[in-house]
Design a protein around this motif. Structure first.
Motif, PDB file in Angstrom:
ATOM      1  N   SER A 222       0.835  -1.205   0.000  1.00 10.43           N
ATOM      2  CA  SER A 222       0.000   0.000   0.000  1.00 10.43           C
ATOM      3  C   SER A 222       0.866   1.250   0.000  1.00 10.43           C
ATOM      4  CB  SER A 222      -0.933   0.025   1.219  1.00 10.43           C
ATOM      5  OG  SER A 222      -0.198   0.312   2.396  1.00 10.43           O
ATOM      6  N   ASN A 223       0.294   2.349  -0.486  1.00 14.08           N
ATOM      7  CA  ASN A 223       0.994   3.632  -0.458  1.00 14.08           C
ATOM      8  C   ASN A 223       1.344   4.044   0.959  1.00 14.08           C
ATOM      9  OD1 ASN A 223       0.863   4.213  -3.270  1.00 14.08           O
ATOM     10  ND2 ASN A 223      -1.279   4.796  -3.041  1.00 14.08           N
ATOM     11  N   GLU A 224       0.404   3.822   1.890  1.00  9.64           N
ATOM     12  CA  GLU A 224       0.614   4.259   3.256  1.00  9.64           C
ATOM     13  C   GLU A 224       1.756   3.486   3.905  1.00  9.64           C
ATOM     14  OE1 GLU A 224      -2.327   3.727   1.818  1.00  9.64           O
ATOM     15  OE2 GLU A 224      -2.804   5.864   1.700  1.00  9.64           O
ATOM     16  N   ALA A 225       1.857   2.187   3.609  1.00  6.44           N
ATOM     17  CA  ALA A 225       2.954   1.393   4.164  1.00  6.44           C
ATOM     18  C   ALA A 225       4.299   1.863   3.601  1.00  6.44           C
ATOM     19  CB  ALA A 225       2.737  -0.086   3.857  1.00  6.44           C
ATOM     20  N   VAL A 226       4.330   2.140   2.307  1.00  4.09           N
ATOM     21  CA  VAL A 226       5.555   2.650   1.685  1.00  4.09           C
ATOM     22  C   VAL A 226       5.928   4.003   2.291  1.00  4.09           C
ATOM     23  CG1 VAL A 226       6.553   3.527  -0.457  1.00  4.09           C
ATOM     24  CG2 VAL A 226       5.248   1.390  -0.472  1.00  4.09           C
ATOM     25  N   ARG A 227       4.965   4.893   2.397  1.00  2.78           N
ATOM     26  CA  ARG A 227       5.218   6.228   2.959  1.00  2.78           C
ATOM     27  C   ARG A 227       5.761   6.132   4.383  1.00  2.78           C
ATOM     28  NH1 ARG A 227      -0.019   9.712   3.478  1.00  2.78           N
ATOM     29  NH2 ARG A 227      -0.381   8.107   5.057  1.00  2.78           N
ATOM     30  N   SER A 228       5.164   5.265   5.193  1.00  4.89           N
ATOM     31  CA  SER A 228       5.601   5.136   6.590  1.00  4.89           C
ATOM     32  C   SER A 228       7.019   4.600   6.677  1.00  4.89           C
ATOM     33  CB  SER A 228       4.640   4.212   7.355  1.00  4.89           C
ATOM     34  OG  SER A 228       3.350   4.774   7.432  1.00  4.89           O
ATOM     35  N   THR A 237      11.830   6.005  -2.406  1.00  2.98           N
ATOM     36  CA  THR A 237      10.760   5.422  -3.201  1.00  2.98           C
ATOM     37  C   THR A 237      10.289   6.415  -4.245  1.00  2.98           C
ATOM     38  OG1 THR A 237       8.690   4.141  -3.069  1.00  2.98           O
ATOM     39  CG2 THR A 237       8.760   6.208  -1.850  1.00  2.98           C
ATOM     40  N   LEU A 238       9.552   5.912  -5.204  1.00  5.21           N
ATOM     41  CA  LEU A 238       8.812   6.744  -6.144  1.00  5.21           C
ATOM     42  C   LEU A 238       7.350   6.651  -5.758  1.00  5.21           C
ATOM     43  CD1 LEU A 238       9.296   8.385  -8.845  1.00  5.21           C
ATOM     44  CD2 LEU A 238       8.274   6.431  -9.984  1.00  5.21           C
ATOM     45  N   ILE A 239       6.701   7.799  -5.568  1.00  8.07           N
ATOM     46  CA  ILE A 239       5.347   7.780  -5.029  1.00  8.07           C
ATOM     47  C   ILE A 239       4.604   9.028  -5.489  1.00  8.07           C
ATOM     48  CG2 ILE A 239       5.909   9.012  -2.893  1.00  8.07           C
ATOM     49  CD1 ILE A 239       4.147   6.909  -1.404  1.00  8.07           C
ATOM     50  N   SER A 240       3.279   8.951  -5.485  1.00  8.81           N
ATOM     51  CA  SER A 240       2.454  10.090  -5.884  1.00  8.81           C
ATOM     52  C   SER A 240       2.623  11.250  -4.911  1.00  8.81           C
ATOM     53  CB  SER A 240       0.987   9.670  -5.923  1.00  8.81           C
ATOM     54  OG  SER A 240       0.141  10.795  -6.047  1.00  8.81           O
ATOM     55  N   THR A 241       2.697  12.464  -5.454  1.00  8.47           N
ATOM     56  CA  THR A 241       2.749  13.640  -4.583  1.00  8.47           C
ATOM     57  C   THR A 241       1.454  13.810  -3.794  1.00  8.47           C
ATOM     58  OG1 THR A 241       2.025  15.047  -6.426  1.00  8.47           O
ATOM     59  CG2 THR A 241       4.397  14.880  -6.035  1.00  8.47           C
ATOM     60  N   LEU A 242       0.356  13.245  -4.290  1.00  7.27           N
ATOM     61  CA  LEU A 242      -0.888  13.274  -3.535  1.00  7.27           C
ATOM     62  C   LEU A 242      -0.723  12.582  -2.183  1.00  7.27           C
ATOM     63  CD1 LEU A 242      -3.396  12.285  -6.376  1.00  7.27           C
ATOM     64  CD2 LEU A 242      -3.190  14.548  -5.316  1.00  7.27           C
ATOM     65  N   VAL A 243       0.141  11.575  -2.131  1.00  4.73           N
ATOM     66  CA  VAL A 243       0.339  10.773  -0.920  1.00  4.73           C
ATOM     67  C   VAL A 243       1.316  11.444   0.040  1.00  4.73           C
ATOM     68  CG1 VAL A 243       1.055   8.509  -0.044  1.00  4.73           C
ATOM     69  CG2 VAL A 243      -0.139   8.671  -2.245  1.00  4.73           C
ATOM     70  N   VAL A 244       2.351  12.097  -0.487  1.00  6.65           N
ATOM     71  CA  VAL A 244       3.443  12.570   0.380  1.00  6.65           C
ATOM     72  C   VAL A 244       3.532  14.088   0.506  1.00  6.65           C
ATOM     73  CG1 VAL A 244       4.851  10.511   0.037  1.00  6.65           C
ATOM     74  CG2 VAL A 244       5.103  12.454  -1.538  1.00  6.65           C
ATOM     75  N   PRO A 246       1.988  16.373   2.262  1.00  6.46           N
ATOM     76  CA  PRO A 246       2.087  16.922   3.628  1.00  6.46           C
ATOM     77  C   PRO A 246       3.454  16.683   4.261  1.00  6.46           C
ATOM     78  CG  PRO A 246       0.009  15.764   3.330  1.00  6.46           C
ATOM     79  CD  PRO A 246       0.848  15.455   2.129  1.00  6.46           C
ATOM     80  N   LEU A 247       4.069  15.531   4.011  1.00  2.95           N
ATOM     81  CA  LEU A 247       5.379  15.242   4.592  1.00  2.95           C
ATOM     82  C   LEU A 247       6.476  16.061   3.920  1.00  2.95           C
ATOM     83  CD1 LEU A 247       5.221  11.367   5.118  1.00  2.95           C
ATOM     84  CD2 LEU A 247       4.668  13.205   6.703  1.00  2.95           C
ATOM     85  N   GLY A 251       8.867  18.907   5.852  1.00  2.00           N
ATOM     86  CA  GLY A 251      10.296  18.644   5.884  1.00  2.00           C
ATOM     87  C   GLY A 251      10.669  17.271   6.405  1.00  2.00           C
ATOM     88  N   ARG A 252       9.680  16.381   6.538  1.00  2.00           N
ATOM     89  CA  ARG A 252       9.980  15.023   7.006  1.00  2.00           C
ATOM     90  C   ARG A 252      10.472  14.136   5.877  1.00  2.00           C
ATOM     91  NH1 ARG A 252       4.945  12.766  10.120  1.00  2.00           N
ATOM     92  NH2 ARG A 252       6.385  10.985  10.252  1.00  2.00           N
ATOM     93  N   LEU A 253      10.129  14.479   4.648  1.00  2.00           N
ATOM     94  CA  LEU A 253      10.665  13.803   3.472  1.00  2.00           C
ATOM     95  C   LEU A 253      11.229  14.856   2.527  1.00  2.00           C
ATOM     96  CD1 LEU A 253       7.972  11.067   2.648  1.00  2.00           C
ATOM     97  CD2 LEU A 253      10.238  10.712   3.633  1.00  2.00           C
ATOM     98  N   HIS A 254      12.174  14.425   1.693  1.00  5.37           N
ATOM     99  CA  HIS A 254      12.820  15.354   0.771  1.00  5.37           C
ATOM    100  C   HIS A 254      12.813  14.753  -0.635  1.00  5.37           C
ATOM    101  CE1 HIS A 254      14.215  17.831   4.129  1.00  5.37           C
ATOM    102  NE2 HIS A 254      14.421  16.671   4.752  1.00  5.37           N
ATOM    103  N   ARG A 255      12.637  15.618  -1.598  1.00  3.30           N
ATOM    104  CA  ARG A 255      12.489  15.199  -2.988  1.00  3.30           C
ATOM    105  C   ARG A 255      13.830  15.275  -3.708  1.00  3.30           C
ATOM    106  NH1 ARG A 255       7.388  17.216  -6.595  1.00  3.30           N
ATOM    107  NH2 ARG A 255       7.751  15.917  -8.446  1.00  3.30           N
ATOM    108  N   THR A 256      14.155  14.229  -4.444  1.00  2.64           N
ATOM    109  CA  THR A 256      15.355  14.205  -5.271  1.00  2.64           C
ATOM    110  C   THR A 256      14.970  14.432  -6.722  1.00  2.64           C
ATOM    111  OG1 THR A 256      16.656  12.761  -3.824  1.00  2.64           O
ATOM    112  CG2 THR A 256      17.201  12.704  -6.164  1.00  2.64           C
ATOM    113  N   ALA A 257      15.698  15.307  -7.388  1.00  6.12           N
ATOM    114  CA  ALA A 257      15.395  15.612  -8.786  1.00  6.12           C
ATOM    115  C   ALA A 257      15.521  14.358  -9.643  1.00  6.12           C
ATOM    116  CB  ALA A 257      16.346  16.690  -9.296  1.00  6.12           C
ATOM    117  N   PHE A 258      14.479  14.101 -10.433  1.00  8.04           N
ATOM    118  CA  PHE A 258      14.442  12.926 -11.306  1.00  8.04           C
ATOM    119  C   PHE A 258      13.486  13.252 -12.445  1.00  8.04           C
ATOM    120  CE2 PHE A 258      13.219   8.258 -11.931  1.00  8.04           C
ATOM    121  CZ  PHE A 258      14.415   7.951 -12.573  1.00  8.04           C
ATOM    122  N   ASP A 259      13.883  12.953 -13.653  1.00 16.07           N
ATOM    123  CA  ASP A 259      13.109  13.329 -14.830  1.00 16.07           C
ATOM    124  C   ASP A 259      11.886  12.423 -14.954  1.00 16.07           C
ATOM    125  OD1 ASP A 259      12.300  14.549 -17.131  1.00 16.07           O
ATOM    126  OD2 ASP A 259      13.684  13.454 -18.440  1.00 16.07           O
TER     127      ASP A 259
END
Length: 289
Positions: A222-228, A237-244, A246-247, A251-259
């Protein structure tokens, strides 16, 4: 056998648990047990293995599940045909959606649909993209909404929306996600059949990489298990911005540039089954945004 027995069997088979099926179907556990026992004894065929406190489908049960879903789908279609002679004042609409869509994108449309058509009973089930396509093909769902590419000649597929994906972790790669970095960090991914997983596989191909080249330490359902797991520092991970989102904001998660291109959301409908007015009304609402 009755439609109610089939409905109970499908409920138990999907959950592999008598009590949870009884709660979902709003009946007693004894009624669930009695229905399954009647089916098995009448035809002298075990439908479930009883393993301690667990149950799981036998080979006969797995085959019967396909037929039971198909029968219930046809019954629901017949009911919709009669109900819709009265317009959209009453009726049913059965949907199936993959997790990101069901949890984040679709609910606002369903809330608006409910306000507009309060007499239509909407049922939404959740599965990955492949499972959703199976439900539409079998007829247990009239409409499906998925992220993954589905190539099935029985199903019509069209774009209904888009989703932005992000490569995230507890720390970001300062130089972005190049080939060396991708193979050096641990990954937490969704299961086989997930649209998010297949999108990641496609994004790796131009770099001559496959998932087998990565250090996949966890595969979760599940998305929630991956996010946790990722927010706890397990990996990236690669995940929908809809899911992450708020995090990311916190500042609890950080985005890495990827095309990554925006990922389309697709609608699915059987090409030959009855097209209900309620389904058409929901699709029109989604199209108008």
């Amino acid at each position: 056998m009755t439609l109610e027995q089939l409905r109970i069997f499908v409920g138990v088979a999907e959950r592999e648990h008598m009590t949870r099926a009884a709660e979902a179907l709003h009946i007693t556990q004894s009624a669930v047990s009695a229905a399954i026992k009647t089916l098995e004894e009448r035809h002298n065929v075990p439908l479930f293995h009883r393993i301690g406190r667990r149950i799981e489908l036998t080979d006969a049960g797995r085959l019967f599940l396909v037929e039971a879903r198909a029968v219930l789908g046809r019954a629901a279609s017949a009911e919709r045909t009669l109900a819709e002679f009265g317009g959209l004042e009453r009726g049913t609409l059965t949907l199936v959606a993959s997790q990101t869509i069901a949890g984040y994108w679709l609910p606002p449309f369903l809330a608006r649909f409910r306000r507009r058509y309060p007499g239509i009973a909407v049922t939404l089930s959740i599965g990955n993209s492949e499972q959703a396509a199976d439900r539409v093909r079998e007829g247990s769902a009239e409409l499906g909404f998925v992220e993954g590419l589905i190539d099935d000649p029985a199903l019509a597929r069209w774009t209904v929306g888009h989703d932005d994906l992000a490569l995230v972790g507890s720390e970001a790669a300062p130089g972005g996600a190049d080939r060396d970095w991708l193979v050096s960090v641990p990954w937490v991914l969704r299961e086989e059949g997930s649209g998010t997983r297949s999108t990641f596989e496609a994004a790796l191909a131009p770099l001559a990489l496959t998932l087998a080249d990565l250090d996949v330490i966890l595969t979760l359902p599940s998305n929630e298990a991956v996010r946790s797991a990722v927010s706890a520092g397990a990996g990236h991970t690669l995940i929908s911005t809809l899911v992450v989102e708020p995090l990311l904001r916190a500042g609890r998660l950080h985005r890495t540039a990827f095309d990554l291109e925006p990922r389309p959301f697709y609608g699915l409908r059987h090409k030959e089954r009855y097209r209900g007015k309620a389904g058409d009304a929901l699709l029109m609402m989604i199209e108008r945004g």
